[in-house]
Write an enzyme that holds these catalytic residues in place. Structure first.
Site, PDB file in Angstrom:
ATOM      1  N   ALA A  48      19.866  32.578   4.876  1.00  0.00           N
ATOM      2  CA  ALA A  48      20.435  31.616   3.930  1.00  0.00           C
ATOM      3  C   ALA A  48      20.456  32.305   2.575  1.00  0.00           C
ATOM      4  O   ALA A  48      19.656  33.222   2.325  1.00  0.00           O
ATOM      5  CB  ALA A  48      19.554  30.379   3.878  1.00  0.00           C
TER       6      ALA A  48
ATOM      7  N   GLY B  71      18.201  32.352   8.381  1.00  0.00           N
ATOM      8  CA  GLY B  71      19.359  31.569   8.829  1.00  0.00           C
ATOM      9  C   GLY B  71      20.328  32.383   9.679  1.00  0.00           C
ATOM     10  O   GLY B  71      21.084  31.814  10.469  1.00  0.00           O
TER      11      GLY B  71
ATOM     12  N   GLU C 151      18.866  32.278  13.038  1.00  0.00           N
ATOM     13  CA  GLU C 151      19.025  30.884  13.484  1.00  0.00           C
ATOM     14  C   GLU C 151      20.464  30.603  13.918  1.00  0.00           C
ATOM     15  O   GLU C 151      20.707  29.886  14.887  1.00  0.00           O
ATOM     16  CB  GLU C 151      18.570  29.927  12.369  1.00  0.00           C
ATOM     17  CG  GLU C 151      17.054  29.980  12.188  1.00  0.00           C
ATOM     18  CD  GLU C 151      16.565  29.244  10.957  1.00  0.00           C
ATOM     19  OE1 GLU C 151      17.058  29.564   9.853  1.00  0.00           O
ATOM     20  OE2 GLU C 151      15.700  28.365  11.088  1.00  0.00           O
TER      21      GLU C 151
ATOM     22  N   GLU D 196      10.993  33.707   6.514  1.00  0.00           N
ATOM     23  CA  GLU D 196      10.868  32.619   5.539  1.00  0.00           C
ATOM     24  C   GLU D 196       9.463  32.474   4.947  1.00  0.00           C
ATOM     25  O   GLU D 196       9.312  32.134   3.775  1.00  0.00           O
ATOM     26  CB  GLU D 196      11.287  31.274   6.166  1.00  0.00           C
ATOM     27  CG  GLU D 196      12.790  31.118   6.348  1.00  0.00           C
ATOM     28  CD  GLU D 196      13.325  31.698   7.645  1.00  0.00           C
ATOM     29  OE1 GLU D 196      12.593  32.460   8.309  1.00  0.00           O
ATOM     30  OE2 GLU D 196      14.473  31.383   7.982  1.00  0.00           O
TER      31      GLU D 196
HETATM   32  N1  COA Z   1      20.273  35.715   0.163  1.00  0.00           N
HETATM   33  C1  COA Z   1      20.949  36.127  -0.935  1.00  0.00           C
HETATM   34  N2  COA Z   1      21.278  37.419  -1.159  1.00  0.00           N
HETATM   35  C2  COA Z   1      20.953  38.296  -0.210  1.00  0.00           C
HETATM   36  C3  COA Z   1      20.255  37.946   0.949  1.00  0.00           C
HETATM   37  C4  COA Z   1      19.913  36.579   1.114  1.00  0.00           C
HETATM   38  N3  COA Z   1      19.290  36.129   2.203  1.00  0.00           N
HETATM   39  N4  COA Z   1      20.032  39.057   1.676  1.00  0.00           N
HETATM   40  C5  COA Z   1      20.587  40.071   0.993  1.00  0.00           C
HETATM   41  N5  COA Z   1      21.128  39.629  -0.149  1.00  0.00           N
HETATM   42  C6  COA Z   1      21.840  40.397  -1.177  1.00  0.00           C
HETATM   43  C7  COA Z   1      20.886  41.180  -2.073  1.00  0.00           C
HETATM   44  O1  COA Z   1      20.352  40.344  -3.085  1.00  0.00           O
HETATM   45  C8  COA Z   1      21.791  42.262  -2.592  1.00  0.00           C
HETATM   46  O2  COA Z   1      22.611  41.710  -3.592  1.00  0.00           O
HETATM   47  P1  COA Z   1      22.870  42.550  -4.975  1.00  0.00           P
HETATM   48  O3  COA Z   1      23.510  43.828  -4.523  1.00  0.00           O
HETATM   49  O4  COA Z   1      23.783  41.667  -5.755  1.00  0.00           O
HETATM   50  O5  COA Z   1      21.526  42.755  -5.574  1.00  0.00           O
HETATM   51  C9  COA Z   1      22.697  42.563  -1.402  1.00  0.00           C
HETATM   52  O6  COA Z   1      22.635  41.409  -0.569  1.00  0.00           O
HETATM   53  C10 COA Z   1      22.258  43.765  -0.584  1.00  0.00           C
HETATM   54  O7  COA Z   1      20.913  43.567  -0.190  1.00  0.00           O
HETATM   55  P2  COA Z   1      19.738  44.621  -0.494  1.00  0.00           P
HETATM   56  O8  COA Z   1      18.446  43.862  -0.515  1.00  0.00           O
HETATM   57  O9  COA Z   1      20.054  45.432  -1.677  1.00  0.00           O
HETATM   58  O10 COA Z   1      19.836  45.530   0.820  1.00  0.00           O
HETATM   59  P3  COA Z   1      18.667  46.391   1.475  1.00  0.00           P
HETATM   60  O11 COA Z   1      19.319  47.257   2.480  1.00  0.00           O
HETATM   61  O12 COA Z   1      17.834  47.028   0.438  1.00  0.00           O
HETATM   62  O13 COA Z   1      17.746  45.305   2.242  1.00  0.00           O
HETATM   63  C11 COA Z   1      17.314  43.383   3.629  1.00  0.00           C
HETATM   64  C12 COA Z   1      18.238  44.588   3.323  1.00  0.00           C
HETATM   65  C13 COA Z   1      18.011  42.548   4.688  1.00  0.00           C
HETATM   66  C14 COA Z   1      15.979  43.895   4.160  1.00  0.00           C
HETATM   67  C15 COA Z   1      17.095  42.568   2.327  1.00  0.00           C
HETATM   68  O14 COA Z   1      18.353  42.294   1.751  1.00  0.00           O
HETATM   69  C16 COA Z   1      16.387  41.261   2.540  1.00  0.00           C
HETATM   70  O15 COA Z   1      15.188  41.247   2.742  1.00  0.00           O
HETATM   71  N6  COA Z   1      17.134  40.134   2.474  1.00  0.00           N
HETATM   72  C17 COA Z   1      16.561  38.814   2.543  1.00  0.00           C
HETATM   73  C18 COA Z   1      16.199  38.460   3.965  1.00  0.00           C
HETATM   74  C19 COA Z   1      15.553  37.095   4.029  1.00  0.00           C
HETATM   75  O16 COA Z   1      14.480  36.863   3.530  1.00  0.00           O
HETATM   76  N7  COA Z   1      16.257  36.180   4.672  1.00  0.00           N
HETATM   77  C20 COA Z   1      15.776  34.845   4.898  1.00  0.00           C
HETATM   78  C21 COA Z   1      16.306  33.916   3.896  1.00  0.00           C
HETATM   79  S1  COA Z   1      15.678  32.301   4.187  1.00  0.00           S
END
Ligand code: COA
Length: 260
Positions: free
Chosen positions: A66, A112, A115, A135
């Site tokens: 999400a 999400g 999910e 989460e």
């Molecule tokens: N919500 C909003 N933005 C998200 C996102 C999320 N769930 N997951 C990734 N993004 C965005 C990042 O903020 C970043 O945006 P920016 O370039 O404007 O800063 C972009 O997507 C790329 O992500 P980034 O974190 O730079 O990539 P990465 O390769 O370093 O890491 C992940 C990849 C998936 C490990 C990391 O993005 C992450 O942990 N995301 C969140 C996962 C999460 O907690 N999901 C559950 C949500 S309830």
């Protein structure tokens, strides 16, 4: 269908719904969920569409969850509403669709995103896929069906470990857990999903719809799954597909189902 955050294509009875926010790793914001809901409603009533493949745009992510930026300042009430709306309008809707839905997980499927994949009827993954419910690392719990569907799919211990550690598992672990049915190289994922879809559409889609309904009764506490199976088994005897399928077998020919 013109959308900002998803792409919807259809070819030979197979609709491909691609979540398309690659710069945000396809994170599900409000608009994207709205568009998915809209597309699902259209695909559900489109007679040309027999089966749906869900996937993510780009090579990195299926859906990274999400959109965290959108709910960071939510209150208890808004958080509850977010989950409730998501369940009703997207996740349960997909799980209860009578047309088969396959998730083709092409990278990160987190929160999400996992999910969404779990709401599909089954999942295949590319070899670079990573899955998890992170989460609790954000101070919340999975809110789009994750606590229930992951538990059903992998069992209580594995589900709780994944939720408590907020960690990720790779595609082979997911295969071993039964969370995905197949793991294939990333560049073969959609071809594999489409081949599988074509195989499914050769069968009676009317019977498949009854089967989805009966299988879904397994985890619906208000339903008696065995009763639902008997009911749907009986109903299938009243269909043209049943007549065609049995006659084709008895006459040693391949069936040609009217809706397939
Ligand atoms: N919500 C909003 N933005 C998200 C996102 C999320 N769930 N997951 C990734 N993004 C965005 C990042 O903020 C970043 O945006 P920016 O370039 O404007 O800063 C972009 O997507 C790329 O992500 P980034 O974190 O730079 O990539 P990465 O390769 O370093 O890491 C992940 C990849 C998936 C490990 C990391 O993005 C992450 O942990 N995301 C969140 C996962 C999460 O907690 N999901 C559950 C949500 S309830």
């Amino acid at each position: 269908m013109n959308y900002e955050n998803i792409i919807c294509d259809k070819e030979q009875g197979v609709a491909q719904l691609t979540i398309n926010r690659p710069k945000k790793l396809n994170a599900l914001n409000r608009e994207t969920l709205k568009e998915i809901n809209d597309a699902i409603k259209i695909l559900e009533s489109d007679d040309e569409v027999k089966i749906i493949i869900l996937t993510g745009s780009g090579e990195k992510a299926f859906v990274a969850g999400a959109d965290i930026a959108e709910f960071a300042d939510f209150s208890v009430e808004k958080g509850t509403e977010l989950a409730q709306k998501g369940h009703q309008e997207v996740f349960d809707k997909i799980a209860q669709l009578k047309k088969p839905v396959i998730a083709a997980i092409n990278g990160f499927a987190l929160g999400g995103g996992l999910e969404l994949a779990m709401a599909a009827h089954f999942r295949i993954a590319s070899d670079n896929a990573k899955m998890g419910l992170p989460e609790t690392s954000l101070g919340v719990i999975p809110g789009y069906g994750g606590t229930q569907r992951l538990t059903q799919l992998v069992g209580r211990g594995r589900a709780l470990e994944m939720i408590m550690t907020a960690g990720m598992i790779n595609a082979n672990q997911a295969l071993q857990y039964g969370l995905v049915n197949h793991v294939v190289p990333q560049d073969e994922l959609l071809v594999f999903a489409n081949d599988l879809a074509q195989k499914i559409t050769k069968n009676s889609l009317v019977a498949i719809a009854y089967a989805i309904d009966a299988v879904n009764a397994f985890d619906d506490k208000k339903e008696n799954g065995f009763k639902k199976e008997i009911e749907n088994f009986g109903k299938s005897f009243g269909t043209n597909d049943f007549k065609e399928g049995t006659q084709a077998f008895l006459n040693k020919r391949k069936p040609s189902f009217p809706n397939s």
